[in-house]
Structure formats: structure tokens, C-alpha cells
Design an enzyme around this catalytic site. Structure first.
Site, PDB file in Angstrom:
ATOM      1  N   LYS A  13      -0.380  -4.184  -9.063  1.00 25.56           N
ATOM      2  CA  LYS A  13      -1.488  -3.925  -9.554  1.00 25.56           C
ATOM      3  C   LYS A  13      -1.912  -2.626 -10.197  1.00 25.56           C
ATOM      4  CE  LYS A  13      -2.751  -3.150  -4.711  1.00 25.56           C
ATOM      5  NZ  LYS A  13      -1.207  -3.269  -3.928  1.00 25.56           N
ATOM      6  N   ARG A  86      -8.790  -3.194   1.540  1.00 28.98           N
ATOM      7  CA  ARG A  86      -7.593  -3.064   1.875  1.00 28.98           C
ATOM      8  C   ARG A  86      -8.128  -3.599   4.011  1.00 28.98           C
ATOM      9  NH1 ARG A  86      -4.079   0.719  -0.546  1.00 28.98           N
ATOM     10  NH2 ARG A  86      -2.237  -0.109  -0.491  1.00 28.98           N
ATOM     11  N   ARG A 125      10.977   2.281  -8.011  1.00 25.24           N
ATOM     12  CA  ARG A 125       9.911   2.595  -8.543  1.00 25.24           C
ATOM     13  C   ARG A 125       9.478   4.657  -8.691  1.00 25.24           C
ATOM     14  NH1 ARG A 125       3.598   0.633  -6.899  1.00 25.24           N
ATOM     15  NH2 ARG A 125       4.145   2.470  -4.688  1.00 25.24           N
ATOM     16  N   ARG A 158       7.849   8.681  -4.074  1.00 20.27           N
ATOM     17  CA  ARG A 158       7.099   8.361  -3.421  1.00 20.27           C
ATOM     18  C   ARG A 158       7.637   8.293  -1.844  1.00 20.27           C
ATOM     19  NH1 ARG A 158       2.261   4.841  -4.504  1.00 20.27           N
ATOM     20  NH2 ARG A 158       2.226   3.854  -2.290  1.00 20.27           N
ATOM     21  N   ARG A 169       4.592  -0.882   4.890  1.00 20.28           N
ATOM     22  CA  ARG A 169       3.172  -1.217   4.299  1.00 20.28           C
ATOM     23  C   ARG A 169       3.438  -2.560   4.164  1.00 20.28           C
ATOM     24  NH1 ARG A 169       4.994   2.479  -0.674  1.00 20.28           N
ATOM     25  NH2 ARG A 169       3.023   1.662  -1.306  1.00 20.28           N
TER      26      ARG A 169
HETATM   27  P1  AMP Z   1      -1.342   2.797  -2.904  1.00 22.05           P
HETATM   28  O1  AMP Z   1      -1.207   4.200  -3.574  1.00 22.05           O
HETATM   29  O2  AMP Z   1      -2.558   1.660  -2.425  1.00 22.05           O
HETATM   30  O3  AMP Z   1       0.212   2.554  -1.678  1.00 22.05           O
HETATM   31  O4  AMP Z   1      -1.691   3.336  -1.423  1.00 22.05           O
HETATM   32  C1  AMP Z   1      -0.449   4.458  -0.532  1.00 22.05           C
HETATM   33  C2  AMP Z   1      -0.778   4.675   1.322  1.00 22.05           C
HETATM   34  O5  AMP Z   1      -2.788   5.834   1.294  1.00 22.05           O
HETATM   35  C3  AMP Z   1      -1.783   3.928   1.916  1.00 22.05           C
HETATM   36  O6  AMP Z   1      -0.421   3.413   2.066  1.00 22.05           O
HETATM   37  C4  AMP Z   1      -2.431   4.286   2.847  1.00 22.05           C
HETATM   38  O7  AMP Z   1      -1.996   5.306   3.577  1.00 22.05           O
HETATM   39  C5  AMP Z   1      -3.811   4.901   2.018  1.00 22.05           C
HETATM   40  N1  AMP Z   1      -4.666   4.197   1.170  1.00 22.05           N
HETATM   41  C6  AMP Z   1      -4.887   3.706   0.092  1.00 22.05           C
HETATM   42  N2  AMP Z   1      -6.235   3.576  -0.470  1.00 22.05           N
HETATM   43  C7  AMP Z   1      -6.438   2.537   1.123  1.00 22.05           C
HETATM   44  C8  AMP Z   1      -7.521   2.265   1.837  1.00 22.05           C
HETATM   45  N3  AMP Z   1      -8.151   1.464   0.742  1.00 22.05           N
HETATM   46  N4  AMP Z   1      -7.646   2.074   2.483  1.00 22.05           N
HETATM   47  C9  AMP Z   1      -6.636   2.596   3.730  1.00 22.05           C
HETATM   48  N5  AMP Z   1      -5.683   3.478   3.100  1.00 22.05           N
HETATM   49  C10 AMP Z   1      -5.447   3.612   1.841  1.00 22.05           C
END
Ligand code: AMP
Length: 216
Positions: A13, A86, A125, A158, A169
Site C-alpha cells: 500500500k 482499518r 522490510r 520496524r 497484525r
Molecule cells: P502501519 O504503518 O499502517 O502498519 O501502522 C502501524 C501501526 O499503527 C498499526 O499496527 C496500528 O497499531 C497503528 N495504526 C495505523 N493506522 C491505524 C488505523 N487506521 N487505526 C488504528 N490503528 C492504526
């Protein structure tokens, strides 16, 4: 252009959002990046979000919705949502917000990638914490290992890309985010993409499916 990128972690994404933002003159809005910046600057939001993020759980909907509501006016030229919404509650709140602003979504791009590929991609990654740009140590490495091609600074893995957190996740995605597939299908907005193809082919497929009128 107003797009949502929907798909599990590691589906591509962010990579596609960064490519398409130039093409469409629309800004990538990554809720994960905004949360990580808040965490780094130790804001109240960052401190609250930290535990959820470390455990691979979702940050509570009300915090995320407020955050997106504050971010949206900064991007009048359009947006590419990366990692938001989400949950169904987030999608409903976002629909209401867009309706209040008189804005319509163009499409929701669904990235289809099998589970083994996701786990492999996430464990390889490497991320530039300053820009959010990602590399894959196997298929798309930086010119020098551990160093970003663009700014020459260090890349990091990360914390939440560690195997146990990745499993969590992916489970959270299945349970809380996958219901959005039907949600947007019912709105006639869903565009399905094979996320296993090479990066350039995925971009071409998205552009082709959005149609010639979608150009910037
Ligand atoms: P990402 O970088 O998109 O994988 O997000 C990393 C972490 O941030 C996720 O595992 C969640 O803990 C939090 N997070 C990011 N976007 C959201 C969202 N839209 N709703 C809830 N938690 C989020």
C-alpha cells in the site's frame, strides 16, 4: 484524486501510494507514519498509541478519526489513504466526514497478497524512519545495505515487523479490517489488484483500472 489503499500489512500500500501521489498530485496520508512521528516527538497521542502499536493492535478509533480529521484540510488537492480506515467504525466516520465536506471517494484499491508472501516481505522490510520509504532486503535492496538511497541516512527494521507482532497484525487485519472489503464493495468503490506482481506492474494495473479520465 481521492483513494483508499486497503490490504494487509506488507501488501504494498505504502509503496504504491508514494508512486501514485506524484502521478495524481494527491497526498499520501499514512496514519501509521503520523502515529510514528507522534511517538517520536512524545506527544500525548504518541504516548497513548505506543502500547497499541508495539502489541500490533489497533489504536482506538476516536483518536484515529480525530487525527485524520485534522490532517485532511492540509491536502485540498486530494489524498491517498494508506492504512486508514482499518475498522468499519472508522470507515463510517470517514464517510460522514467526506459527506460534510461535499467530497466523494474515487475508489478503494484492494491489494490481494497471500499470507506467506506478507510474512516474508515484512521480515525483509527496511524503512527510512524519516520519510517512510521502504526497501525489501531481497527483492528491492538499497544501493548500500542499511542506508537510504535518497537521504543517505540509516534504515531501520520496524519493531512491529518482528515475527510475533507480524502474526498479531495479520490476525487483527482479518478480524477488524477485512470486513471493509464488503463495505466498499457494496458502495461500488472496490477495485481489486494482484499485489504479488512486480511494483511497476501493480502501478500500471491500478492506473488502468482507474481509467483514462483519472489522470492528474
Ligand atoms: P502501519 O504503518 O499502517 O502498519 O501502522 C502501524 C501501526 O499503527 C498499526 O499496527 C496500528 O497499531 C497503528 N495504526 C495505523 N493506522 C491505524 C488505523 N487506521 N487505526 C488504528 N490503528 C492504526
Amino acid at each position: 484524486m481521492r483513494l483508499i489503499m486497503l490490504g494487509p500489512p506488507g501488501a504494498g500500500k505504502g509503496t504504491q501510494a508514494r508512486i501514485l501521489e506524484e502521478r495524481y498530485g494527491a497526498a499520501q496520508i499514512s496514519t501509521g507514519d503520523i502515529l510514528r512521528q507522534n511517538r517520536e516527538h512524545q506527544t500525548e497521542l504518541g504516548k497513548t498509541a505506543d502500547g497499541f502499536m508495539q502489541r500490533g493492535e489497533l489504536v482506538p478509533d476516536d483518536l484515529i478519526i480525530q487525527m485524520v480529521e485534522a490532517e485532511l484540510p492540509r491536502h485540498p488537492g486530494g489524498f491517498i489513504m494508506d492504512g486508514f480506515p482499518r475498522t468499519v467504525a472508522q470507515a463510517q466516520a470517514f464517510d460522514a466526514l467526506l459527506a460534510r465536506k461535499g467530497i466523494a471517494l474515487d475508489a478503494v484499491i484492494l491489494f490481494e497478497v497471500d499470507r506467506d508472501t506478507l510474512v516474508r516481505r515484512l521480515s525483509a522490510r527496511w524503512t527510512n524512519p524519516r520519510t517512510g520509504r521502504t526497501y525489501n532486503a531481497l527483492s528491492d535492496p538499497p544501493r548500500t545495505a542499511g542506508i537510504d538511497d535518497e537521504d543517505g541516512g540509516p534504515l531501520v527494521q520496524r519493531d512491529d515487523d518482528k515475527p510475533q507482532t507480524v502474526e498479531k497484525r495479520l490476525a487483527v487485519y482479518q478480524k477488524q479490517t477485512a470486513p471493509l472489503i464488503d463495505y466498499y464493495k457494496r458502495q461500488g468503490k472496490l477495485v481489486e489488484i494482484d499485489g504479488l506482481a512486480p511494483v511497476e506492474d501493480v502501478t500500471q494495473a491500478i492506473v488502468a483500472k482507474l481509467g483514462p479520465d483519472a489522470a492528474a
